[in-house]
Design a protein around this motif. Structure first.
Motif, mmCIF file in Angstrom:
data_model
loop_
_atom_site.group_PDB
_atom_site.id
_atom_site.type_symbol
_atom_site.label_atom_id
_atom_site.label_comp_id
_atom_site.label_asym_id
_atom_site.label_seq_id
_atom_site.Cartn_x
_atom_site.Cartn_y
_atom_site.Cartn_z
ATOM 1 N N LYS A 113 0.654 4.382 -2.680
ATOM 2 C CA LYS A 113 0.035 5.597 -2.148
ATOM 3 C C LYS A 113 1.049 6.742 -2.114
ATOM 4 N N SER A 114 2.329 6.408 -2.037
ATOM 5 C CA SER A 114 3.332 7.461 -1.947
ATOM 6 C C SER A 114 3.671 8.063 -3.307
ATOM 7 N N ILE A 159 0.837 -1.199 0.000
ATOM 8 C CA ILE A 159 0.000 0.000 0.000
ATOM 9 C C ILE A 159 0.872 1.249 0.000
ATOM 10 N N SER A 194 -2.221 17.094 -6.247
ATOM 11 C CA SER A 194 -3.536 17.411 -5.699
ATOM 12 C C SER A 194 -3.938 16.498 -4.559
ATOM 13 N N LYS A 195 -3.799 15.180 -4.766
ATOM 14 C CA LYS A 195 -4.293 14.321 -3.702
ATOM 15 C C LYS A 195 -3.183 13.586 -2.979
ATOM 16 N N SER A 196 -2.467 12.771 -3.723
ATOM 17 C CA SER A 196 -1.441 11.981 -3.034
ATOM 18 C C SER A 196 -0.076 12.462 -3.445
ATOM 19 N N LEU A 198 -5.834 2.632 -7.842
ATOM 20 C CA LEU A 198 -7.103 3.090 -8.424
ATOM 21 C C LEU A 198 -8.068 3.546 -7.335
ATOM 22 N N GLN A 199 -8.005 2.884 -6.188
ATOM 23 C CA GLN A 199 -8.872 3.259 -5.056
ATOM 24 C C GLN A 199 -8.627 4.708 -4.625
ATOM 25 N N SER A 200 -7.393 5.163 -4.808
ATOM 26 C CA SER A 200 -7.044 6.531 -4.394
ATOM 27 C C SER A 200 -6.938 7.499 -5.557
ATOM 28 N N GLN A 223 2.939 9.726 -7.173
ATOM 29 C CA GLN A 223 2.018 10.639 -7.844
ATOM 30 C C GLN A 223 1.455 9.997 -9.109
ATOM 31 N N ALA A 245 -4.968 -2.106 -7.568
ATOM 32 C CA ALA A 245 -6.245 -1.814 -6.918
ATOM 33 C C ALA A 245 -6.108 -0.684 -5.909
ATOM 34 N N HIS A 246 -5.042 -0.728 -5.107
ATOM 35 C CA HIS A 246 -4.854 0.334 -4.111
ATOM 36 C C HIS A 246 -4.639 1.692 -4.790
ATOM 37 N N SER A 291 -9.957 2.083 -16.308
ATOM 38 C CA SER A 291 -9.180 2.986 -15.449
ATOM 39 C C SER A 291 -7.677 2.855 -15.671
#
Lengths: 168, 168, 168, 168
Positions: free
Chosen positions: A100-101, A96, A166-168, A122-124, A103, A119-120, A145
């Motif tokens: 998640k880290s 994860i 913007s997000k992660s 695309l989830q974010s 961009q 999956a992780h 996706s």
């Protein structure tokens, strides 16, 4: 004296794929790593062999920065091209952290571990570029996706243009 | 052409402490960060404010490398002196990754989050240097695992001399 | 006096699916939960709404045991049919714990979070039964690891017959 | 038909301590487990040997419910008195889940792993009762957050009276 964070200047891109891979996948991964380094991005990956090692080798040959987020406690399990080994000791939870880290994420081939990372991501809503990797459908409907790329250069260009703060 | 991993050349040292801290702790942390950078080590921390921010600021002013392993998903929550934000999305499990990834840890002040990191470090035999931080006793007997330092320079020197590649 | 562990007697089955779902998916989940309880299995899930809540509701109406492994710290975020809330505070890492702790997994519909759980299950060779959920292909080849079921009863029967103590 | 969640009726109490322990600690843990079961609480622990096994054995002899949240992937590593093994595969991150999921925690002896769990509990304001375990001081000042108990019965009574639904 003002100190400007470099965080906004260098993009962090994850490369994911199997710890065992075909010769062709290794060549692709190495070229992706090479191109990322040429364009100034930092490469983050799971730090082990196969696609991860090939990508780090490519980035290293171009003077790039490579980070390996390892599942175990031993930093020496990192492949020899990882410059910054993060030995987490948290097992699968490290999958994860790898995506998640970042961009943006580039997936090359891969088995179920890679699928979990896809999956992780695309989830974010982290942009996910695929090179001969999984394709997905849900209830019989194709999921579009995963952004397809035909070659390493296209993958890197798409990843870098989609990478955002913007997000992660 | 031979590629030599830099992993064996640059040491990875964690600085842990509160996201809120006293002015004195911030000064200590900044000087620790500064000295780590001067000696060529990479600084890893939890990426947020207080002691973490002061340490990253210190390292940045000396041109050092700073990594922030964040609990949440948003890389923008990193303090402005984090060059490489790792936004994990795994909450408290990130505390473990911060210390397990380091070859030695320097604790400055800190509350219970820092105490958890001290415990995780000692559990893995990672050298832990303390500057005005927790002290521990078990069943009435003092635990002397935390290596005391009187000032930032001593803390950094002890951390670097004890940092090893053997385990973590 | 000998104490025999009940661990070998009651099977632990995970139900995964979206925290938001269609009415049809909720009906399917409720019936799966009901049938699991009738057959004496313990239900484990992510503890939130949608498919998870419907499954727990079904199990509860038949006197079954329900465990919810929550991402956050607040046990009160569990749906009202969770009897044993595990409030982990480890965010997404809890997805892994949900599936790895089960001897078989039943997926109902679901979005990317569910897909990550499917991947983590397949990575560990945990039997995965699918009811109108994701289907996967890799490099153009269909992956047949997800065992298809046509209705709740078939899903439960397959899960229970494939559940083993051998690995997880 | 109204379904009332049992979550509010049965309290979830964690017992933490070493996977290796003295005979005396094992006796204490067994009596704590026994008393928890008599008073209707569910016992959660790390699922392995030592204090964890003794506590589960005690609870089992009184017909209590025992949950073991394991670090690895193999549910068979649980001690034989664990009725519900949660095999997480997330390594040390499971320490966090053990305490965060409890409404109160009882610590018996213990080494650094136990200390990390004490810290994670205090970090979240979860009541922590200590039986011959760690004591803490910070900057030379004693920390009195660990609630001391002289014997198993007192520990259980304090844990149950302090256990709340308010936060975790």
């Amino acid at each position: 004296m003002t100190i400007i964070s470099k965080a906004t200047n260098r993009k962090l891109i994850a490369i994911i794929g199997g710890s065992q891979c075909t010769k062709e996948e290794a060549q692709t991964a190495e070229e992706v790593g090479r191109e990322l380094a040429r364009q100034g991005a930092i490469l983050v990956c799971g730090g082990l062999g196969g696609v991860m090692e090939a990508a780090c080798r490519g980035a290293s040959t171009e003077g790039g920065t490579t980070i390996g987020i390892l599942p175990g406690e031993n930093r020496l399990t990192a492949n020899p091209y990882v410059q910054i080994p993060i030995a987490t000791g948290i097992g699968y939870a490290r999958n994860i952290a790898v995506v998640k880290s970042a961009q943006a994420v580039i997936a090359i081939g891969g088995s179920y571990g890679t699928l979990s990372e896809i999956a992780h991501a695309l989830q974010s809503d982290i942009p996910l570029i695929g090179l001969n990797t999984w394709s997905l459908s849900r209830n019989g409907q194709q999921d579009s996706s995963i952004i397809l790329a035909q070659n390493p250069e296209e993958a890197v260009n798409k990843a870098l243009s989609l990478a955002t703060n913007s997000k992660s």
